[in-house]
Motif scaffolding. Structure first.
Motif, PDB file in Angstrom:
ATOM      1  N   ALA A 173       0.832  -1.208   0.000  1.00  0.00           N
ATOM      2  CA  ALA A 173       0.000   0.000   0.000  1.00  0.00           C
ATOM      3  C   ALA A 173       0.865   1.256   0.000  1.00  0.00           C
ATOM      4  O   ALA A 173       0.552   2.251  -0.668  1.00  0.00           O
ATOM      5  N   TRP A 174       1.962   1.222   0.743  1.00  0.00           N
ATOM      6  CA  TRP A 174       2.902   2.358   0.744  1.00  0.00           C
ATOM      7  C   TRP A 174       3.492   2.562  -0.641  1.00  0.00           C
ATOM      8  O   TRP A 174       3.581   3.693  -1.126  1.00  0.00           O
ATOM      9  N   ARG A 175       3.867   1.458  -1.306  1.00  0.00           N
ATOM     10  CA  ARG A 175       4.509   1.573  -2.623  1.00  0.00           C
ATOM     11  C   ARG A 175       3.559   2.142  -3.658  1.00  0.00           C
ATOM     12  O   ARG A 175       3.965   2.941  -4.521  1.00  0.00           O
ATOM     13  N   MET A 176       2.287   1.761  -3.607  1.00  0.00           N
ATOM     14  CA  MET A 176       1.340   2.257  -4.607  1.00  0.00           C
ATOM     15  C   MET A 176       0.704   3.588  -4.187  1.00  0.00           C
ATOM     16  O   MET A 176      -0.145   4.114  -4.890  1.00  0.00           O
ATOM     17  N   ARG A 177       1.149   4.126  -3.050  1.00  0.00           N
ATOM     18  CA  ARG A 177       0.613   5.406  -2.528  1.00  0.00           C
ATOM     19  C   ARG A 177      -0.908   5.326  -2.393  1.00  0.00           C
ATOM     20  O   ARG A 177      -1.648   6.202  -2.831  1.00  0.00           O
ATOM     21  N   TRP A 178      -1.345   4.244  -1.772  1.00  0.00           N
ATOM     22  CA  TRP A 178      -2.775   4.017  -1.564  1.00  0.00           C
ATOM     23  C   TRP A 178      -3.340   5.107  -0.663  1.00  0.00           C
ATOM     24  O   TRP A 178      -2.671   5.550   0.269  1.00  0.00           O
TER      25      TRP A 178
ATOM     26  N   ASP B  69       0.101 -16.120  -8.136  1.00  0.00           N
ATOM     27  CA  ASP B  69      -0.414 -17.045  -7.134  1.00  0.00           C
ATOM     28  C   ASP B  69      -0.381 -16.460  -5.727  1.00  0.00           C
ATOM     29  O   ASP B  69      -0.858 -17.094  -4.779  1.00  0.00           O
ATOM     30  N   MET B  70       0.170 -15.276  -5.587  1.00  0.00           N
ATOM     31  CA  MET B  70       0.301 -14.664  -4.269  1.00  0.00           C
ATOM     32  C   MET B  70      -0.885 -13.756  -3.974  1.00  0.00           C
ATOM     33  O   MET B  70      -1.629 -13.357  -4.879  1.00  0.00           O
ATOM     34  N   ASP B  71      -1.061 -13.446  -2.722  1.00  0.00           N
ATOM     35  CA  ASP B  71      -2.124 -12.533  -2.296  1.00  0.00           C
ATOM     36  C   ASP B  71      -1.942 -11.196  -3.022  1.00  0.00           C
ATOM     37  O   ASP B  71      -0.911 -10.533  -2.868  1.00  0.00           O
ATOM     38  N   PRO B  72      -2.907 -10.770  -3.841  1.00  0.00           N
ATOM     39  CA  PRO B  72      -2.741  -9.527  -4.605  1.00  0.00           C
ATOM     40  C   PRO B  72      -2.462  -8.312  -3.717  1.00  0.00           C
ATOM     41  O   PRO B  72      -1.777  -7.372  -4.153  1.00  0.00           O
ATOM     42  N   ALA B  73      -2.959  -8.334  -2.497  1.00  0.00           N
ATOM     43  CA  ALA B  73      -2.754  -7.186  -1.620  1.00  0.00           C
ATOM     44  C   ALA B  73      -1.314  -7.074  -1.140  1.00  0.00           C
ATOM     45  O   ALA B  73      -0.924  -6.026  -0.599  1.00  0.00           O
ATOM     46  N   THR B  74      -0.527  -8.134  -1.316  1.00  0.00           N
ATOM     47  CA  THR B  74       0.869  -8.098  -0.883  1.00  0.00           C
ATOM     48  C   THR B  74       1.818  -7.771  -2.024  1.00  0.00           C
ATOM     49  O   THR B  74       3.027  -7.633  -1.788  1.00  0.00           O
ATOM     50  N   VAL B  75       1.309  -7.661  -3.243  1.00  0.00           N
ATOM     51  CA  VAL B  75       2.166  -7.455  -4.412  1.00  0.00           C
ATOM     52  C   VAL B  75       2.131  -5.986  -4.812  1.00  0.00           C
ATOM     53  O   VAL B  75       1.073  -5.466  -5.180  1.00  0.00           O
ATOM     54  N   PRO B  76       3.265  -5.287  -4.761  1.00  0.00           N
ATOM     55  CA  PRO B  76       3.282  -3.886  -5.163  1.00  0.00           C
ATOM     56  C   PRO B  76       3.117  -3.749  -6.669  1.00  0.00           C
ATOM     57  O   PRO B  76       3.346  -4.708  -7.417  1.00  0.00           O
ATOM     58  N   PRO B  77       2.714  -2.580  -7.146  1.00  0.00           N
ATOM     59  CA  PRO B  77       2.523  -2.391  -8.589  1.00  0.00           C
ATOM     60  C   PRO B  77       3.849  -2.453  -9.337  1.00  0.00           C
ATOM     61  O   PRO B  77       4.921  -2.278  -8.757  1.00  0.00           O
TER      62      PRO B  77
END
Length: 742
Positions: free
Chosen positions: A32-37, A77-85
């Protein structure tokens, strides 16, 4: 962001990060930090106890931030919420072994900033239209000298100003005691502390998975009853994870110790498990020694030199002598018998030997924790042939061993004395690179550094970044005059990245400038082939030009020569012309005389405009300019009429074997016949005037003062192939080492 969410992720069938094996709540926050959510903080301070897995988490996250590494991961295959853009990789300046200033200038280079001062770097970043992303791992490993407390300086001088810059998105891995300081001044909502040991960020399932994976024979573990049986393996992994209390390092050491010596271990007897499984790093050390039938204190003494090691690690050949010095007895047999004893706690390092030409530069290399990618990352300084070093697998082991010693200062004293004894004939050119580069760090913690700082040979041979950091940690009033001279010269040494011989040359001049001539002379006796010998130096400011000239052997010049018993009288009793340096100084300078200026800007018979860089400096003036005469070869002003001084003709200058060219803060001396650079000078203050005599005396004026150097480098022979043109001018000089900065 809770453990229940972690369980939900696993229930959904998501694949854990293959390098981290868990930490989904923290990875979600970092993504979330990386994508500036919206609502995500701009600054994150990642912290936790030593061994909590901060470095591993940062490394795994950076793998997903790097376009090349992303291709190697099962992101779908990973949790999408853990993958930065998928964005350009962030800047990752590695602080390991570096000063705060070095880290800051790594960033300046990465972003191609034009800043000339440290504070300008933050100003330029603040002026950017698009935000920049910076990840700073391993802040606790900053600094070339452990006792100098560089992590705190890095927080104060670099990370806090970066955090305060609105265009900077910052993630830093920091010790717990510094985390609050990093974000203290930021408004609510802009910053967050992620403490991996706090319940909301804990990862018990990930720790269990880590233990279970390490015990799996399919992944390299030996085939044992409790590793081949999945249920037994999982039960043992659960017991080990629970006993480790969330500490990943303790778990790692426990698994390695068990698999190295599995005999006598029966996990089926649950009553024995608390005594067989460690609950901390200290217990891991002691239990491993007892499992191998050794005294835990012997293991700690074997590892103690590594607990104090500086830099990348300790050379293998020094480990035994230093352990013996700390133990007060010969430890040779202990090392011969105990390699398995130390094995789980030690790792080899292929480090670069100190090379005089490449040893102080920066190079490409792997990041800590197995190669974390980063656009601004770079290896620690070093160059040359590979040699074997050893270090402990984690800094927390070093902290545990050091904490168990009765007197750390006494231990460092013993180490320092043993290192000094290992220098052949006290010749620093023959010393192991580790000794000459890191002895100062050991003596600093022993409280003995000021006593060490009297040998100019050490000043020249030691890595200037490391030695400077150690000296700066000592209060200035405790330093002797040689150390203060080194300290003021150190920025020039680090800036130039010069090899030992050129460091010796710069220091030789600095000692003469500070009135420490015996130290300058000592450098000539230390085996260095220096390019010059500094003849004299005067702290004369305001000098605008320098001209080499001569006083005729009559009038005031001859009278002065006769009064001083000049030994240069010619045959028949006729005195020879006296070589002088004519200095153009502000009017009113004590000892100077005013010389009239002609209508064309030239002086009336004087040498005021001999310095080509000062041509036109007197134009437009009325009256005259002030000239001060100084003997060219001796430290003495002359009370003589400057108008009598005669400067060489252009033909005489062109016939001289040496010429020179200069820029704002550098100067090169070159052979006219071969056009080869024979000496290169770098100044720590702007050069305001310079001239070179026929016999190779170079006089340079800077904002600090005026210095004369006799060039010692042999003049190369003329080429055998006829030159295509005759003569040359200073403007035709080769660019040399520093390039043409004019």
């Amino acid at each position: 962001m809770s453990a229940s969410e972690e369980g939900n992720a696993r229930a959904a069938g998501y694949t854990p990060h293959p390098y981290i094996g868990g930490r989904s709540p923290a990875l979600r926050a970092l993504a979330a930090w990386r994508m500036r959510w919206p609502g995500a903080p701009r600054v994150i301070a990642l912290t936790g106890n030593p061994g909590s897995g901060r470095s591993r988490l940062i490394t795994g996250f950076l793998m997903m931030c790097d376009p090349d590494y992303r291709k190697q991961l099962p992101l779908d295959d990973m949790d999408p919420a853990t993958v930065p853009p998928d964005l350009p990789a962030p800047a990752v300046p590695s602080p390991e072994g570096r000063t705060a200033a070095q880290v800051l200038w790594l960033l300046a280079d990465h972003f191609e900033l034009s800043a000339a001062r440290s504070e300008d770097i933050f100003t330029e970043l603040a002026g950017r239209e698009e935000p920049v992303t910076i990840v700073v791992p391993d802040v606790d490993q900053a600094g070339p000298v452990r006792a100098a407390n560089e992590p705190a300086r890095l927080i104060r001088d670099v990370l806090k100003p970066l955090a305060a810059t609105e265009t900077v998105q910052l993630l830093a891995d920091v010790p717990r005691e510094l985390a609050a300081e990093l974000i203290a001044a930021l408004p609510d909502g802009q910053a967050q502390i992620i403490d991996l040991d706090a319940p909301e960020w804990a990862d018990p399932q990930g720790l269990l998975l880590h233990a279970e994976t390490a015990l799996d024979p399919a992944l390299g573990a030996p085939e044992l009853p409790y590793t081949t049986d999945p249920s037994a393996r999982r039960a043992l992994a659960a017991a080990m994870a629970e006993r480790a209390g969330g500490d990943r390092l303790t778990l790692q050491l426990a698994v390695q110790s068990l698999l190295m010596q599995p005999e006598g271990f029966d996990p089926a007897d649950a009553s024995l498990l608390p005594g067989l499984l460690p609950g901390g790093v200290g217990e891991a050390l002691d239990l491993h020694a007892r499992r191998l039938g050794a005294d835990p204190q012997v293991l700690r003494l074997m590892l103690a030199p590594l607990a104090f090691a500086e830099g990348e690690g300790l050379p293998v050949q020094l480990l035994g002598p230093l352990a013996s010095a700390l133990a007060g007895r010969d430890m040779s047999q202990d090392f011969a018998d105990g390699m398995l004893l130390a094995a789980p706690f030690v790792q080899p390092v292929e480090a670069s030997a100190d090379d005089e030409d490449a040893g102080e530069g920066e190079g490409e290399g792997e990041e800590p924790d197995g190669g974390a990618p980063g656009a601004a990352s770079a290896a620690r300084p070093g160059g040359g042939a590979d040699r074997a070093l050893l270090r402990l697998v984690h800094p927390a082991i070093a902290a545990e061993i050091r904490s168990g010693l009765p007197d750390v200062r006494d231990a460092q004293t013993k180490i320092a004395m043993a290192l000094l004894e290992a220098v052949p004939q006290q010749d620093w050119s023959q010393a192991d690179p580790y000794i000459r580069d890191h002895l100062a760090a050991h003596t600093l913690e022993a409280g003995l550094l000021p006593q060490l700082l009297t040998d100019p040979g050490l000043f020249a041979h030691a890595d200037p970044v490391t030695l400077r950091a150690a000296i700066e940690a000592v209060p200035l009033e405790q330093l002797g005059a040689p150390a203060r001279t080194y300290l003021r010269t150190a920025p020039l040494l680090t800036r130039s990245q010069a090899p030992a011989t050129m460091r010796a040359a710069f220091l030789e001049t600095a000692f003469v400038e500070d009135g420490l001539t015996p130290y300058a002379q000592a450098l000539h006796a230390r085996g260095f082939t220096l390019p010059w010998r500094t003849l004299w130096s005067v702290p004369l400011t305001g000098v605008r030009a320098v001209t080499i000239a001569s006083l005729p052997p009559d009038g005031e010049g001859a009278a002065a020569d006769a009064a001083e018993g000049d030994a240069s009288a010619a045959a028949g009793g006729t005195a020879a012309p006296r070589a002088v340096a004519a200095l153009l100084v502000p009017e009113g300078t004590p000892g100077s005389r005013t010389v009239p200026i002609g209508s064309d800007g030239s002086t009336d018979g004087g040498p005021a405009q001999g310095d080509a860089a000062a041509q036109g400096s007197a134009e437009g003036q009325s009256g005259g300019v002030a000239l001060l005469l100084h003997d060219l070869h001796a430290p003495q002003y002359l009370d003589a009429d400057p108008s009598r001084a005669v400067q060489p003709s252009e033909e005489e200058r062109a016939a001289a074997p040496l010429g020179f060219s200069r820029g704002a803060d550098y100067l090169r001396v070159w052979a006219r016949a071969s056009r080869e650079v024979v000496a290169a000078l770098l100044s720590d203050s702007p050069i305001t005037g310079a001239d070179l005599s026929f016999d190779g005396v170079l006089v340079v004026a800077t904002e600090r003062g005026v210095t004369a150097r006799q060039i010692l480098a042999p003049v190369p022979a003329a080429p055998t192939v006829p030159a295509q043109r005759t003569g040359t001018t200073d403007a035709d000089a080769p660019h040399g080492l520093e390039g043409d900065h004019s």
